[in-house]
Design an enzyme around this catalytic site. Structure first.
Site, PDB file in Angstrom:
ATOM      1  NE  ARG A  46       6.611   6.920   3.761  1.00  0.00           N
ATOM      2  CZ  ARG A  46       7.755   7.472   3.321  1.00  0.00           C
ATOM      3  NH1 ARG A  46       8.781   6.725   2.957  1.00  0.00           N
ATOM      4  NH2 ARG A  46       7.866   8.777   3.243  1.00  0.00           N
ATOM      5  CE1 TYR A  99     -10.668 -12.449   3.114  1.00  0.00           C
ATOM      6  CE2 TYR A  99      -9.203 -11.073   1.827  1.00  0.00           C
ATOM      7  CZ  TYR A  99     -10.187 -11.198   2.775  1.00  0.00           C
ATOM      8  OH  TYR A  99     -10.705 -10.086   3.379  1.00  0.00           O
ATOM      9  CG  ASP A 181      -3.044 -16.179   2.828  1.00  0.00           C
ATOM     10  OD1 ASP A 181      -2.948 -16.313   4.070  1.00  0.00           O
ATOM     11  OD2 ASP A 181      -3.786 -15.342   2.293  1.00  0.00           O
ATOM     12  CE  LYS A 206      -8.898 -11.707   8.393  1.00  0.00           C
ATOM     13  NZ  LYS A 206      -8.609 -12.244   7.082  1.00  0.00           N
TER      14      LYS A 206
END
Ligand SMILES: *Cc1c(COP(=O)(O)O)cnc(C)c1O
Length: 390
Positions: A46, A99, A181, A206
């Site tokens: 992690r 978005y 973004d 994406k």
């Protein structure tokens, strides 16, 4: 190194133990220590993992940043920015054309927690300077936007925000961070950090991943110290990607420039074809000279991207029939993969935005969003043509 060289070489040193040219995928949760406290720099995955570290190094290099942090999704990356940098009572100024999931994150997760989001729907950079005040910690923009492909002048927004800081007499400690973004453009076409932004955020689901086979996100910082609280949050809150996903996304980066060039070429051809079809009331693509920010896009971007938005005459019924009739374009959410997709934002990706808000900003029922893939463009146009006939 230039872009494609970095994409192939950063974070890709041959494995020192075996000589493997492609570094192995480190599928391990933990790391054996020689004695308590004597690790080789990794203790728990992690916190850090070699596959993730290599991928983060490549991302940072490609975005012209000093450091990057990878997350399990784009929204986990966005949540880490807000969760680590903002406190209740802080405000955030965003462009309204966002978005849908980002809007939902601001309004339904962080507003109840004390965040005060404010929006402007003006592309005029001055609008951002006017909305910030001494409570503002972040200015958040997407460009080109999803799904209306509006383009914002990143350098001018940064400039307006810096002017506002001076006007408000804010000290260096309270500097407002500008977040871009960069999911739609990718660093292959646009470098927000080089234009003065502080953070670039990505849905690597994406174009970065590029093959519709992973969900991921990332934050890249112009300055390493800006990333420190985000890096702390990455470990403390734990929305990290696994090693397999880091490997896939890193592999995606290697062909990013090649894929983006083809996405741009195909999208331009499809946009120009669509303009010639009477069935469309409107065709939106930054590469069309009719696009209101075409000149800005030309200046700011190294290509106009792979997304084309069209409004069909006949509203939802026409859009729905059209979308059910394409054979190569899959009716699906998401974007940025090698395969072409078609999406209906009002019903699919942007359903979480209230109808009146949606329609006011232009996400009408006849609007369809194409994620143009890297197939042979003649086949894609034939597919759209037969769907129009249907
Ligand atoms: C998909 C997307 C996101 C969210 O990313 P996930 O990986 O789906 O969490 C954020 N911004 C933009 C522009 C997107 O397209």
């Amino acid at each position: 190194m230039r872009f494609s060289t970095k994409a192939i070489h950063v974070g890709q040193q041959p494995d020192p133990t075996t000589g493997a040219t492609v570094p192995p995928i480190h599928v391990t949760s933990t790391y054996t220590q020689a004695a308590p406290g004597q690790s080789k720099g990794f203790e728990y995955s992690r916190t850090d993992n070699p596959t993730r570290r290599n991928y983060e190094a490549a991302l940072a290099a490609l975005e012209n940043g000093q450091a990057a942090a990878a997350f399990a999704s784009g929204l986990a990356a966005s949540a880490a920015i807000i969760g680590s940098l903002l406190r209740p009572g802080d405000s955030l100024v965003a462009f309204s054309d966002l978005y849908g999931g980002t809007y939902r994150l601001f309004e339904r997760v962080f507003r109840p927690w004390g965040l005060l989001p404010r929006y402007t729907d003006r592309t005029d950079p001055a609008a951002f300077g006017e909305l910030v005040d001494t409570t503002t910690r972040l200015v958040w923009i997407e460009t080109p936007t999803n799904p209306l492909l509006r383009v914002l002048d990143i350098a001018a927004v940064v400039h307006a925000v810096r002017d506002a800081e001076q006007r408000l007499g804010m000290d260096a400690e309270r500097r407002i961070l500008v977040v871009v973004d960069n999911t739609f453009a990718t660093p292959a076409l646009q470098l927000p950090l080089a234009l003065g932004a502080d953070l670039a955020v990505h849905s690597t689901t994406k174009y970065v991943g590029g093959h519709s086979d992973l969900v991921g996100g990332a934050v890249v910082a112009a300055e390493a110290r800006t990333l420190e609280p985000i890096r702390f949050y990455q470990n403390a809150a734990g929305g990290v990607p696994g090693a397999f996903d880091c490997f896939l996304a890193h592999r995606g980066l290697k062909t990013l420039a090649l894929r983006m060039a083809r996405h741009c070429e195909n999208a331009q051809r499809i946009a120009e074809w669509a303009v010639s079809q009477g069935a469309f009331e409107k065709v939106i693509y930054p590469g069309l000279s009719t696009h209101p920010q075409h000149e800005l896009a030309k200046r700011q971007m190294g290509g106009f991207g792979g997304m084309v938005t069209c409004v069909l005459r006949g509203g939802f019924a026409a859009a729905s029939k059209f979308m059910a009739s394409t054979r190569l374009f899959s009716c699906a959410e998401s974007l940025g993969g090698v395969e072409s997709l078609i999406n209906h934002p009002a019903v699919m990706t942007h359903a979480s935005i209230p109808r009146e808000v949606r329609e006011r900003i232009g996400i009408v029922d006849g609007l369809v969003r194409l994620s143009v893939g890297v197939e042979d463009v003649a086949d894609l146009i034939e597919d759209l043509q037969q769907a129009l006939r249907a």
